[in-house]
Design an enzyme around this catalytic site. Sequence first.
Site, PDB file in Angstrom:
ATOM      1  N   HIS A   1     -18.219  64.525  70.410  1.00 57.97           N
ATOM      2  CA  HIS A   1     -17.849  63.459  68.892  1.00 57.97           C
ATOM      3  C   HIS A   1     -16.567  64.260  68.650  1.00 57.97           C
ATOM      4  CE1 HIS A   1     -22.167  61.834  69.475  1.00 57.97           C
ATOM      5  NE2 HIS A   1     -21.229  61.051  68.504  1.00 57.97           N
TER       6      HIS A   1
ATOM      7  N   LYS B   1     -18.720  66.129  62.352  1.00 57.81           N
ATOM      8  CA  LYS B   1     -19.723  65.932  63.172  1.00 57.81           C
ATOM      9  C   LYS B   1     -20.913  67.429  62.789  1.00 57.81           C
ATOM     10  CE  LYS B   1     -23.044  63.825  65.243  1.00 57.81           C
ATOM     11  NZ  LYS B   1     -23.345  62.883  64.273  1.00 57.81           N
TER      12      LYS B   1
HETATM   13  N1  LIG Z   1     -26.238  54.446  63.066  1.00 61.35           N
HETATM   14  C1  LIG Z   1     -25.164  54.937  63.640  1.00 61.35           C
HETATM   15  O1  LIG Z   1     -24.494  53.759  64.195  1.00 61.35           O
HETATM   16  C2  LIG Z   1     -24.184  55.763  63.109  1.00 61.35           C
HETATM   17  C3  LIG Z   1     -23.796  57.246  62.446  1.00 61.35           C
HETATM   18  N2  LIG Z   1     -23.615  58.136  61.701  1.00 61.35           N
HETATM   19  C4  LIG Z   1     -24.079  59.166  60.928  1.00 61.35           C
HETATM   20  O2  LIG Z   1     -23.353  58.655  59.449  1.00 61.35           O
HETATM   21  C5  LIG Z   1     -23.677  59.833  58.957  1.00 61.35           C
HETATM   22  C6  LIG Z   1     -22.668  59.878  58.018  1.00 61.35           C
HETATM   23  O3  LIG Z   1     -20.981  59.928  59.084  1.00 61.35           O
HETATM   24  P1  LIG Z   1     -19.937  60.230  58.312  1.00 61.35           P
HETATM   25  O4  LIG Z   1     -19.393  58.938  57.744  1.00 61.35           O
HETATM   26  O5  LIG Z   1     -19.013  60.232  59.773  1.00 61.35           O
HETATM   27  O6  LIG Z   1     -19.967  61.111  57.228  1.00 61.35           O
HETATM   28  P2  LIG Z   1     -19.402  61.548  56.508  1.00 61.35           P
HETATM   29  O7  LIG Z   1     -19.497  63.533  56.222  1.00 61.35           O
HETATM   30  O8  LIG Z   1     -18.005  61.054  56.459  1.00 61.35           O
HETATM   31  O9  LIG Z   1     -19.554  60.488  55.123  1.00 61.35           O
HETATM   32  C7  LIG Z   1     -20.871  60.737  54.354  1.00 61.35           C
HETATM   33  C8  LIG Z   1     -20.904  60.476  53.164  1.00 61.35           C
HETATM   34  O10 LIG Z   1     -22.076  60.344  52.406  1.00 61.35           O
HETATM   35  C9  LIG Z   1     -22.032  61.071  51.515  1.00 61.35           C
HETATM   36  N3  LIG Z   1     -22.765  61.428  50.516  1.00 61.35           N
HETATM   37  C10 LIG Z   1     -23.978  62.904  50.807  1.00 61.35           C
HETATM   38  N4  LIG Z   1     -24.577  62.893  50.728  1.00 61.35           N
HETATM   39  C11 LIG Z   1     -25.219  61.996  49.077  1.00 61.35           C
HETATM   40  C12 LIG Z   1     -25.637  61.308  48.178  1.00 61.35           C
HETATM   41  N5  LIG Z   1     -26.925  62.058  47.518  1.00 61.35           N
HETATM   42  N6  LIG Z   1     -25.555  60.490  47.476  1.00 61.35           N
HETATM   43  C13 LIG Z   1     -23.805  59.803  47.575  1.00 61.35           C
HETATM   44  N7  LIG Z   1     -22.916  59.766  48.652  1.00 61.35           N
HETATM   45  C14 LIG Z   1     -23.660  61.507  49.256  1.00 61.35           C
HETATM   46  C15 LIG Z   1     -20.917  62.138  51.070  1.00 61.35           C
HETATM   47  O11 LIG Z   1     -20.500  62.568  49.927  1.00 61.35           O
HETATM   48  C16 LIG Z   1     -19.654  61.541  52.230  1.00 61.35           C
HETATM   49  O12 LIG Z   1     -19.288  60.702  51.712  1.00 61.35           O
HETATM   50  C17 LIG Z   1     -24.259  61.193  59.499  1.00 61.35           C
HETATM   51  O13 LIG Z   1     -25.122  61.166  59.608  1.00 61.35           O
HETATM   52  C18 LIG Z   1     -23.833  60.857  61.192  1.00 61.35           C
HETATM   53  O14 LIG Z   1     -24.210  60.866  61.955  1.00 61.35           O
HETATM   54  C19 LIG Z   1     -22.086  57.696  61.758  1.00 61.35           C
HETATM   55  C20 LIG Z   1     -21.697  57.204  62.628  1.00 61.35           C
HETATM   56  C21 LIG Z   1     -22.230  55.681  63.292  1.00 61.35           C
HETATM   57  O1  LIG Z   2     -21.470  61.684  63.103  1.00 65.25           O
HETATM   58  C1  LIG Z   2     -20.905  60.178  63.982  1.00 65.25           C
HETATM   59  O2  LIG Z   2     -19.707  60.336  64.257  1.00 65.25           O
HETATM   60  C2  LIG Z   2     -21.792  59.489  64.869  1.00 65.25           C
HETATM   61  N1  LIG Z   2     -22.688  59.883  64.986  1.00 65.25           N
HETATM   62  C3  LIG Z   2     -23.789  59.223  65.813  1.00 65.25           C
HETATM   63  C4  LIG Z   2     -24.759  59.920  66.228  1.00 65.25           C
HETATM   64  O3  LIG Z   2     -25.190  60.975  65.477  1.00 65.25           O
HETATM   65  O4  LIG Z   2     -25.113  59.653  67.485  1.00 65.25           O
HETATM   66  C5  LIG Z   2     -23.472  57.687  66.326  1.00 65.25           C
HETATM   67  C6  LIG Z   2     -22.199  58.092  66.524  1.00 65.25           C
HETATM   68  O5  LIG Z   2     -22.345  58.292  67.834  1.00 65.25           O
HETATM   69  C7  LIG Z   2     -21.152  58.498  65.850  1.00 65.25           C
END
Ligand SMILES: NC(=O)C1=CN([C@@H]2O[C@H](COP(=O)(O)OP(=O)(O)OC[C@H]3O[C@@H](n4cnc5c(N)ncnc54)[C@H](O)[C@@H]3O)[C@@H](O)[C@H]2O)C=CC1
Ligand SMILES: O=C(O)C1=N[C@H](C(=O)O)C[C@H](O)C1
Length: 269
Positions: free
Chosen positions: A158, A162
């Site tokens: 990643h 992350k």
């Molecule tokens: N399940 C899936 O398919 C995927 C999951 N993810 C997960 O999604 C999460 C976020 O990933 P990214 O967008 O890359 O991170 P990022 O750091 O770019 O975004 C997270 C956002 O959440 C906000 N945030 C944190 N605490 C908050 C609160 N109390 N109230 C409102 N907003 C709050 C932050 O200010 C930030 O804008 C991670 O856990 C990642 O692993 C990411 C991509 C795909």
């Molecule tokens: O943090 C990410 O970017 C992603 N998080 C998810 C994970 O923890 O598997 C999904 C994806 O791989 C991207």
Amino acid sequence: MEDLPGIAITGASGRMGQMLIKTVVESKKARLVGAIERKGHDWVGRDIGEAMGGSALGVTVTDEPLEAFAKAQAVIDFTAPAATIEFAKLAAQARAVHVIGTTGMTVEDIAQLAPCARHAVIVRAGNMSLGVNLLTQLTRKVAEALDEDFDIEVIEAHHHHKVDAPSGTALMLGEAAAEGRGVELNDVADRGRDGITGARKRGDIGFTAIRGGDIVGEHDILFAAAGERIVLRHMATDRTIFARGALKAALWGQTQKPGEYDMVDVLGL
Ligand SMILES: NC(=O)C1=CN([C@@H]2O[C@H](COP(=O)(O)OP(=O)(O)OC[C@H]3O[C@@H](n4cnc5c(N)ncnc54)[C@H](O)[C@@H]3O)[C@@H](O)[C@H]2O)C=CC1
Ligand SMILES: O=C(O)C1=N[C@H](C(=O)O)C[C@H](O)C1
């Protein structure tokens, strides 16, 4: 337009938050009704479209999640574990479907979702893409077919921002492999090797996390035996796959009874 399910997006300024806003705005099946950021974030009070560098969308970023959730039929939440637990309580209060993409949640964190799921639909998955959810099924089947002569390793890569490891996806794939083998992942997971670790234990499922640059998300499940190897691989090159899956889950959840679901339920795999 007013009849379409209203969606609120938490973590609106994040990598996934912005991707989700675009996906909902471009969708003909849903409308954007809320954009939430944490208190003190400099986007709070601004129009979300303008904050993202485009034209106004008529939705002001708020740090009052309950107010936003009350106007929504679904909340899509890709933020951080502590925030997600709070959002689950508020989404349940608002009777809104809560789609959780947040990873890095502990067993204790996940247990806190159960009371919320008595009042509202929760769909949670470490990866919302069709490809990865299909891969979990393939991983289970391959693990079922092979014995412990095949060492199982999950290798993920990643981007350098992350914060959690192994990735949520790697853990989903590890769970699928353990299920196929008929064992508990907790009993066989080897999550950190450094120094004189000793030889690999037969039956273990190993995890390796690579972090670098702008890698969106790559996952290999390696089945390695004497004289041969099988590698199952998923490579994400664009975050829209996660956003599209999350929106599908939000729409699917509209017709479900309260409870906890995952993407395998949504996709009918
Ligand atoms: N399940 C899936 O398919 C995927 C999951 N993810 C997960 O999604 C999460 C976020 O990933 P990214 O967008 O890359 O991170 P990022 O750091 O770019 O975004 C997270 C956002 O959440 C906000 N945030 C944190 N605490 C908050 C609160 N109390 N109230 C409102 N907003 C709050 C932050 O200010 C930030 O804008 C991670 O856990 C990642 O692993 C990411 C991509 C795909
Ligand atoms: O943090 C990410 O970017 C992603 N998080 C998810 C994970 O923890 O598997 C999904 C994806 O791989 C991207």
